[in-house]
Write a protein that holds these residues in place. Structure first.
Motif, PDB file in Angstrom:
ATOM      1  N   ILE A   1      -6.494   3.828  -1.410  1.00  0.00           N
ATOM      2  CA  ILE A   1      -5.227   4.184  -0.773  1.00  0.00           C
ATOM      3  C   ILE A   1      -4.430   5.465  -1.476  1.00  0.00           C
ATOM      4  O   ILE A   1      -4.019   6.668  -0.785  1.00  0.00           O
TER       5      ILE A   1
ATOM      6  N   LEU B   1       0.902   4.319  -2.640  1.00  0.00           N
ATOM      7  CA  LEU B   1       0.466   5.581  -2.331  1.00  0.00           C
ATOM      8  C   LEU B   1       1.404   6.561  -2.437  1.00  0.00           C
ATOM      9  O   LEU B   1       1.437   7.051  -3.405  1.00  0.00           O
TER      10      LEU B   1
ATOM     11  N   SER C   1       1.122  -1.566  -0.012  1.00  0.00           N
ATOM     12  CA  SER C   1       0.030  -0.271   0.207  1.00  0.00           C
ATOM     13  C   SER C   1       1.254   1.214   0.163  1.00  0.00           C
ATOM     14  O   SER C   1       0.703   2.330  -0.257  1.00  0.00           O
TER      15      SER C   1
END
Lengths: 355, 250
Positions: free
Chosen positions: A207, A13, A9
């Motif tokens: 995210i 991001l 993640s």
């Protein structure tokens, strides 16, 4: 695929964040060709009943009021302009755009707002390649349906709880934006997942949107509240005519103000409860240096006049607050109990006098 | 505004083609592009459309502006697919303790989606650069898009330019009064700008409806009357779509 979900993640991001900062983000619109045929068709099938009901409502309202169709067209133009307006996102170092459907949802109702969003999206798709013809269904569902309905219901519910127009407008803009971005993530993840699992990709996209859409939602809330308040101050008759408010509604309801104050105190209390726990580990300069040196020279500190360690300070504060609050309530009881006059009432009275 | 740079080249043969025929052909090829698995057909369609755009003498700036957003999205999707989808590794590296691996299946899927997006955008670009908006509205009406929707589309298209001008005047006035000097003022000014635009929209809608009622408006605007189809155009378009369908199957 040995990486932990958090690491994955984080990479998603930062990689998408880096791309976002390279160019203005037009995250709300799904671009032409992204969705395969089956998904594009599904979103169209979902969008069509909402658009059809919106058109039915529009025709019904315009039968009674011939200016309503031009108004809907102009609202579509406003939504078009708002959703092309670059808003700076200081936290992400980029620009993004608000949806504007929360605003139209509040003003003309969610059903007609879906039609307005569909028109604005079609013009954007044709002229700016902002969205697309094949993804129009998906864009209508996310921006039109989710944005309008989330904005409208948030506003109505909060207003019925007498939270005030400003607070209701703010929350409506906030939830309209976040609902749109949530739905866009679902649509994107389902469209591009291919053979992969849906949920992990959905979380990654969600995210990746956070750096821009989270603050943007708050900013859209502020803009929506600003817009509603401007209309309330300058032309409250428009808000009454569009059934947004009743003549007695006020800009900042007592409950809304109370809720804000309570939230402020809860937040402050939580913060102050957290700080001493951490601060206890670190003695201040008074205690560590000054008191120590003074004690060495025979000048020990005296007991404080108000010793927090003795007696019940909290009870004292509550009693003091009760006494002050009781005095204020007693002194201003007319302002609290008597019905408050609004500009709408004044205007109505003036019109009656003219007649 | 990109609107003002929208080019409609009347000399090109595609501009003279019936908008209804163009719309149907565009939709048919769009469906083929969206349902095609792979990249060869997408690349062929992209090349064909870009060639037509070049023949229409679309300025590069307008062209690049139109393609900038989709290309950005293509890059994001490529990254997501390459690094997060698949099992067979192409290469692997470690940056700041984080293992980054590119996958073969992800690359293939990413390239397929990327080519699909570019092909779809190219088709729409040819359609838009060769068709005036009013003809497009008439074609949509012929396709049985509800009249209420077309009317709202017409009002919106007409008044976008008026409201943009109004927004420009308000923006200049706010800027001259330091309305955008700090971040707080900027957000407050944008809120006032949006509110003022809505007030303007209400005023304009009242004025138009009064003016239109005085000219016999009864709640519906008459649309362009359709000319009869030209047989040659229909036959050639049908053959073209059949040929594309044949290529799509290969």
């Amino acid at each position: 695929m040995n990486n932990s979900p958090i690491k994955i993640s984080l990479i998603a991001l930062f990689s998408v964040g880096a791309l976002l900062s390279a160019q203005d983000a037009y995250a709300m619109h799904i671009s032409e060709g992204i969705l395969p045929l089956n998904w594009a068709a599904l979103w169209f099938a979902l969008a069509i009943p909402f658009v059809a009901y919106g058109l039915y409502s529009l025709n019904r309202r315009s039968r009674n009021d011939l200016s309503f169709k031009p108004l809907a067209g102009l609202m579509a133009a406003v939504v078009f302009i708002i959703s092309c307006m670059p808003i700076p996102i200081p936290f992400a170092g980029t620009c993004s755009h608000p949806c504007g459907t929360g605003i139209s949802g509040i003003l003309v109702g969610p059903a007609i707002s879906v039609v307005i969003a569909a028109v604005a999206l079609l013009i954007q798709a044709i002229f700016l390649a902002h969205g697309g013809l094949s993804t129009l269904g998906a864009d209508i569902v996310s921006m039109g349906v989710m944005g309008s309905f989330a904005g409208y219901f948030t506003f109505r519910i909060l207003l019925s709880l007498r939270m005030g127009i400003a607070v209701s407008g703010f929350m409506a803009g906030l939830f309209a934006d976040w609902a749109t971005y949530l739905m866009t993530s679902v649509e994107l993840a389902s469209g591009i997942k291919g053979g992969a699992a849906f949920l992990p990709l959905f979380y990654k996209i969600l995210i990746a949107f956070i750096p821009t859409q989270l603050p943007l939602g708050i900013l859209e809330g502020a803009i929506t509240a600003g817009m509603v308040m401007l209309l309330y101050k300058k032309r409250p008759d428009i808000l009454v005519k569009m059934h947004v408010i009743k003549p007695g509604d006020v800009a900042m309801g007592k409950q809304g103000m109370t809720a804000l104050i309570v939230a402020f105190f809860i937040f402050g209390g939580a913060l102050s409860a957290a700080i001493p726990a951490e601060a206890a580990k670190w003695t201040g300069v008074d205690e560590a240096v000054i008191e120590k040196v003074a004690k060495e020279h025979g000048r020990e500190a005296k007991a404080p006049l108000i010793d927090k360690e003795q007696g019940d300070l909290l009870l004292f504060l509550f009693l003091a607050a009760g006494a002050i609050g009781g005095f204020a309530a007693g002194y201003y009881w007319r302002a609290l109990v008597a019905e408050k006059r609004t500009r709408v009432d004044d205007k109505k009275e003036a019109m009656m006098e003219d007649k | 505004m990109i609107f003002s740079k929208y080019i409609h080249n009347e000399e090109h043969w595609l501009s003279r083609l019936d908008a209804r025929v163009k719309l149907v052909v565009t939709l048919a090829i769009l469906v083929m592009v969206l349902s095609y698995k792979g990249s060869a057909f997408h690349l062929f369609v992209t090349a064909l459309c870009l060639f037509q755009c070049w023949r229409m003498k679309i300025p590069w700036r307008v062209f690049l502006l139109r393609f900038s957003e989709p290309v950005f999205i293509v890059l994001v999707i490529l990254l997501l697919k390459i690094f997060f989808s698949g099992g067979e590794s192409i290469f692997s590296t470690e940056i700041m303790g984080i293992q980054i691996t590119a996958y073969r299946e992800g690359l293939a899927e990413g390239l397929s989606i990327a080519s699909r997006i570019i092909a779809a955008i190219s088709i729409m670009a040819v359609m838009v650069f060769s068709t005036p908006f009013t003809e497009l509205l008439a074609a949509l009406s012929w396709l049985r898009v509800p009249q209420g929707f077309i009317e709202i589309l017409m009002y919106a298209y007409r008044y976008i330019f008026v409201l943009i001008e109004d927004a420009g005047v308000i923006y200049d006035a706010q800027k001259n009064r330091l309305g955008y000097a700090t971040l707080n003022r900027r957000f407050s000014s944008i809120g006032i700008l949006v509110g003022s635009l809505i007030l303007k929209a209400f005023e304009h809608s009242q004025n138009i409806s009064v003016a239109m009622v005085q000219r016999g408006y009864d709640g519906q605007i008459p649309l362009l009357k359709q000319k009869p189809f030209r047989l040659a155009e229909v036959v050639i378009s049908f053959l073209f779509v059949t040929m594309m369908g044949f290529l799509w199957q290969i």
